[in-house]
Design a protein around this motif. Structure first.
Motif, PDB file in Angstrom:
ATOM      1  N   THR A 181       0.829  -1.207   0.000  1.00  0.00           N
ATOM      2  CA  THR A 181       0.000   0.000   0.000  1.00  0.00           C
ATOM      3  C   THR A 181       0.859   1.250   0.000  1.00  0.00           C
ATOM      4  O   THR A 181       0.579   2.222  -0.720  1.00  0.00           O
ATOM      5  CB  THR A 181      -0.927   0.015   1.226  1.00  0.00           C
ATOM      6  N   GLN A 182       1.935   1.239   0.779  1.00  0.00           N
ATOM      7  CA  GLN A 182       2.843   2.374   0.804  1.00  0.00           C
ATOM      8  C   GLN A 182       3.532   2.567  -0.547  1.00  0.00           C
ATOM      9  O   GLN A 182       3.671   3.690  -1.044  1.00  0.00           O
ATOM     10  CB  GLN A 182       3.894   2.169   1.901  1.00  0.00           C
ATOM     11  N   ARG A 183       3.922   1.457  -1.167  1.00  0.00           N
ATOM     12  CA  ARG A 183       4.612   1.542  -2.463  1.00  0.00           C
ATOM     13  C   ARG A 183       3.688   2.145  -3.524  1.00  0.00           C
ATOM     14  O   ARG A 183       4.108   2.987  -4.321  1.00  0.00           O
ATOM     15  CB  ARG A 183       5.080   0.148  -2.895  1.00  0.00           C
ATOM     16  N   PHE A 184       2.419   1.735  -3.519  1.00  0.00           N
ATOM     17  CA  PHE A 184       1.483   2.291  -4.491  1.00  0.00           C
ATOM     18  C   PHE A 184       1.137   3.743  -4.158  1.00  0.00           C
ATOM     19  O   PHE A 184       0.887   4.548  -5.056  1.00  0.00           O
ATOM     20  CB  PHE A 184       0.216   1.441  -4.560  1.00  0.00           C
ATOM     21  N   ALA A 185       1.110   4.069  -2.862  1.00  0.00           N
ATOM     22  CA  ALA A 185       0.823   5.457  -2.467  1.00  0.00           C
ATOM     23  C   ALA A 185       1.900   6.397  -3.001  1.00  0.00           C
ATOM     24  O   ALA A 185       1.617   7.551  -3.344  1.00  0.00           O
ATOM     25  CB  ALA A 185       0.724   5.555  -0.945  1.00  0.00           C
ATOM     26  N   MET A 186       3.139   5.915  -3.070  1.00  0.00           N
ATOM     27  CA  MET A 186       4.228   6.732  -3.587  1.00  0.00           C
ATOM     28  C   MET A 186       4.042   7.042  -5.074  1.00  0.00           C
ATOM     29  O   MET A 186       4.605   8.007  -5.592  1.00  0.00           O
ATOM     30  CB  MET A 186       5.567   6.016  -3.382  1.00  0.00           C
ATOM     31  N   LYS A 187       3.251   6.223  -5.750  1.00  0.00           N
ATOM     32  CA  LYS A 187       3.048   6.417  -7.187  1.00  0.00           C
ATOM     33  C   LYS A 187       1.769   7.190  -7.510  1.00  0.00           C
ATOM     34  O   LYS A 187       1.505   7.471  -8.677  1.00  0.00           O
ATOM     35  CB  LYS A 187       2.995   5.053  -7.895  1.00  0.00           C
ATOM     36  N   MET A 188       1.002   7.519  -6.492  1.00  0.00           N
ATOM     37  CA  MET A 188      -0.272   8.196  -6.729  1.00  0.00           C
ATOM     38  C   MET A 188      -0.045   9.690  -6.918  1.00  0.00           C
ATOM     39  O   MET A 188       0.422  10.385  -6.003  1.00  0.00           O
ATOM     40  CB  MET A 188      -1.232   7.946  -5.559  1.00  0.00           C
ATOM     41  N   HIS A 189      -0.364  10.182  -8.102  1.00  0.00           N
ATOM     42  CA  HIS A 189      -0.214  11.592  -8.443  1.00  0.00           C
ATOM     43  C   HIS A 189      -1.416  12.017  -9.285  1.00  0.00           C
ATOM     44  O   HIS A 189      -2.088  11.178  -9.903  1.00  0.00           O
ATOM     45  CB  HIS A 189       1.080  11.830  -9.227  1.00  0.00           C
ATOM     46  N   PRO A 190      -1.709  13.313  -9.336  1.00  0.00           N
ATOM     47  CA  PRO A 190      -2.829  13.769 -10.169  1.00  0.00           C
ATOM     48  C   PRO A 190      -2.532  13.557 -11.643  1.00  0.00           C
ATOM     49  O   PRO A 190      -1.356  13.418 -12.026  1.00  0.00           O
ATOM     50  CB  PRO A 190      -2.933  15.260  -9.820  1.00  0.00           C
ATOM     51  N   PRO A 191      -3.547  13.531 -12.491  1.00  0.00           N
ATOM     52  CA  PRO A 191      -3.314  13.388 -13.933  1.00  0.00           C
ATOM     53  C   PRO A 191      -2.385  14.498 -14.442  1.00  0.00           C
ATOM     54  O   PRO A 191      -2.398  15.621 -13.942  1.00  0.00           O
ATOM     55  CB  PRO A 191      -4.714  13.516 -14.535  1.00  0.00           C
ATOM     56  N   GLN A 192      -1.584  14.151 -15.438  1.00  0.00           N
ATOM     57  CA  GLN A 192      -0.640  15.118 -15.970  1.00  0.00           C
ATOM     58  C   GLN A 192      -1.345  16.345 -16.534  1.00  0.00           C
ATOM     59  O   GLN A 192      -0.789  17.452 -16.529  1.00  0.00           O
ATOM     60  CB  GLN A 192       0.213  14.456 -17.055  1.00  0.00           C
ATOM     61  N   ALA A 193      -2.589  16.166 -16.993  1.00  0.00           N
ATOM     62  CA  ALA A 193      -3.348  17.296 -17.534  1.00  0.00           C
ATOM     63  C   ALA A 193      -3.568  18.372 -16.477  1.00  0.00           C
ATOM     64  O   ALA A 193      -3.595  19.573 -16.794  1.00  0.00           O
ATOM     65  CB  ALA A 193      -4.690  16.809 -18.078  1.00  0.00           C
ATOM     66  N   VAL A 194      -3.713  17.965 -15.201  1.00  0.00           N
ATOM     67  CA  VAL A 194      -3.900  18.946 -14.131  1.00  0.00           C
ATOM     68  C   VAL A 194      -2.633  19.775 -13.944  1.00  0.00           C
ATOM     69  O   VAL A 194      -2.691  21.007 -13.791  1.00  0.00           O
ATOM     70  CB  VAL A 194      -4.283  18.235 -12.815  1.00  0.00           C
ATOM     71  N   THR A 195      -1.484  19.121 -13.964  1.00  0.00           N
ATOM     72  CA  THR A 195      -0.210  19.832 -13.815  1.00  0.00           C
ATOM     73  C   THR A 195       0.025  20.783 -14.983  1.00  0.00           C
ATOM     74  O   THR A 195       0.454  21.930 -14.791  1.00  0.00           O
ATOM     75  CB  THR A 195       0.950  18.832 -13.716  1.00  0.00           C
ATOM     76  N   ILE A 196      -0.282  20.312 -16.188  1.00  0.00           N
ATOM     77  CA  ILE A 196      -0.121  21.168 -17.370  1.00  0.00           C
ATOM     78  C   ILE A 196      -1.050  22.376 -17.280  1.00  0.00           C
ATOM     79  O   ILE A 196      -0.661  23.513 -17.586  1.00  0.00           O
ATOM     80  CB  ILE A 196      -0.394  20.363 -18.650  1.00  0.00           C
ATOM     81  N   SER A 197      -2.293  22.146 -16.834  1.00  0.00           N
ATOM     82  CA  SER A 197      -3.243  23.244 -16.681  1.00  0.00           C
ATOM     83  C   SER A 197      -2.762  24.262 -15.656  1.00  0.00           C
ATOM     84  O   SER A 197      -2.922  25.479 -15.839  1.00  0.00           O
ATOM     85  CB  SER A 197      -4.614  22.701 -16.256  1.00  0.00           C
ATOM     86  N   LEU A 198      -2.158  23.774 -14.584  1.00  0.00           N
ATOM     87  CA  LEU A 198      -1.644  24.670 -13.549  1.00  0.00           C
ATOM     88  C   LEU A 198      -0.578  25.598 -14.115  1.00  0.00           C
ATOM     89  O   LEU A 198      -0.643  26.827 -13.932  1.00  0.00           O
ATOM     90  CB  LEU A 198      -1.078  23.844 -12.395  1.00  0.00           C
TER      91      LEU A 198
END
Length: 264
Positions: A180-197
């Protein structure tokens, strides 16, 4: 954005400088456009323009707040996952006492090796190839611990086997917490959100410069504050989102695993 690019931007510290430089360029460009259009602009357009500018900056504020809040929540969740790892590993290690004396030394050695590898698993995560190698070795160690525990339980005579078998669900819970911790480290918002920011921040800088050009007014204090705050919050958000490779780490919680290892 690739992992290598993200790692370079965070570890080199170039991201805030690049963002500030880009925002300044957009401010200058917007001011130049505003000065050229200002002479042809009628005063009746003021109200409509204020509504549009307010809507754009409102959307920018929403995206920034959404990104920061999400990154902060995920950061707290990762720290919570480390606490669950600590509890699960400690409980599973304590269950070794349920096994026969002849099997305990082997299982304790498996646990110490597992914790040693866990402590270095996420170190220097920017080097993805080295991380994958450590992860493969870590999985090998976990599988060996499970196999040794199963073998020990099988070799335990009845009725002692009923007590010894209780270690298996504890190890299973430990493995679940680690995964669960390993997968939590990989959880990030969609790249489209970062690009929009990033896109909205640059658009906001352009509009700020455009308004300065229309009024032919230079409030350098507000310009510096706007650019610094936007760049600072974005850099902080990205670091919260990637604590393994940024300046915001998880060391204050990882130290508890070090203390656990010292008790083994």
């Amino acid at each position: 954005m690739t992992d290598a690019t993200r790692s370079f931007l965070l570890t080199s510290g170039i991201l805030p400088l690049a963002l500030i430089g880009t925002m300044v360029i957009m401010l200058i460009l917007g001011r130049w456009v505003g000065m050229r259009i200002g002479a042809q602009r009628s005063h009746s357009e003021d109200k409509t323009e204020e509504i549009m500018v307010g809507a754009i900056f409102g959307l920018l504020a929403l995206i920034v707040a959404f990104s920061f809040s999400g990154a902060s929540d995920r950061y707290d969740n990762r720290r919570e996952m480390i606490a669950k790892e600590y509890d699960a590993i400690g409980t599973a290690y304590g269950s070794v006492d349920l096994l026969a004396d002849k099997d305990q030394a082997m299982l304790r050695a498996d646990f110490t090796k597992l914790v040693d590898e866990r402590l270095v698993l996420y170190k220097h995560a920017a080097d993805t190839k080295a991380y994958e190698i450590r992860l493969d070795q870590f999985d090998v160690t976990r599988n060996k611990l499970w196999a040794d525990a199963v073998a020990s339980v099988k070799n335990t005579p009845f009725p002692e086997k009923l007590v010894a078998s209780q270690i298996l669900p504890q190890i299973s819970d430990m493995n679940s917490a680690i995964d669960t911790q390993r997968f939590a480290m990989k959880m990030h918002p969609p790249q489209a959100v970062t690009i929009s920011l990033f896109a909205l921040i640059l658009i906001g800088a352009f509009i700020a410069g455009y308004n300065l050009g229309l009024t032919n007014h230079h409030d350098w204090l507000l310009i510096i504050l706007f650019v610094s705050l936007m760049a600072g919050f974005v850099y902080l958000t990205i670091n919260l989102e990637h604590p393994l490779i940024g300046f915001i780490g998880l060391d204050d919680f990882e130290i508890e695993l070090v203390r656990l290892r010292q008790t083994m």
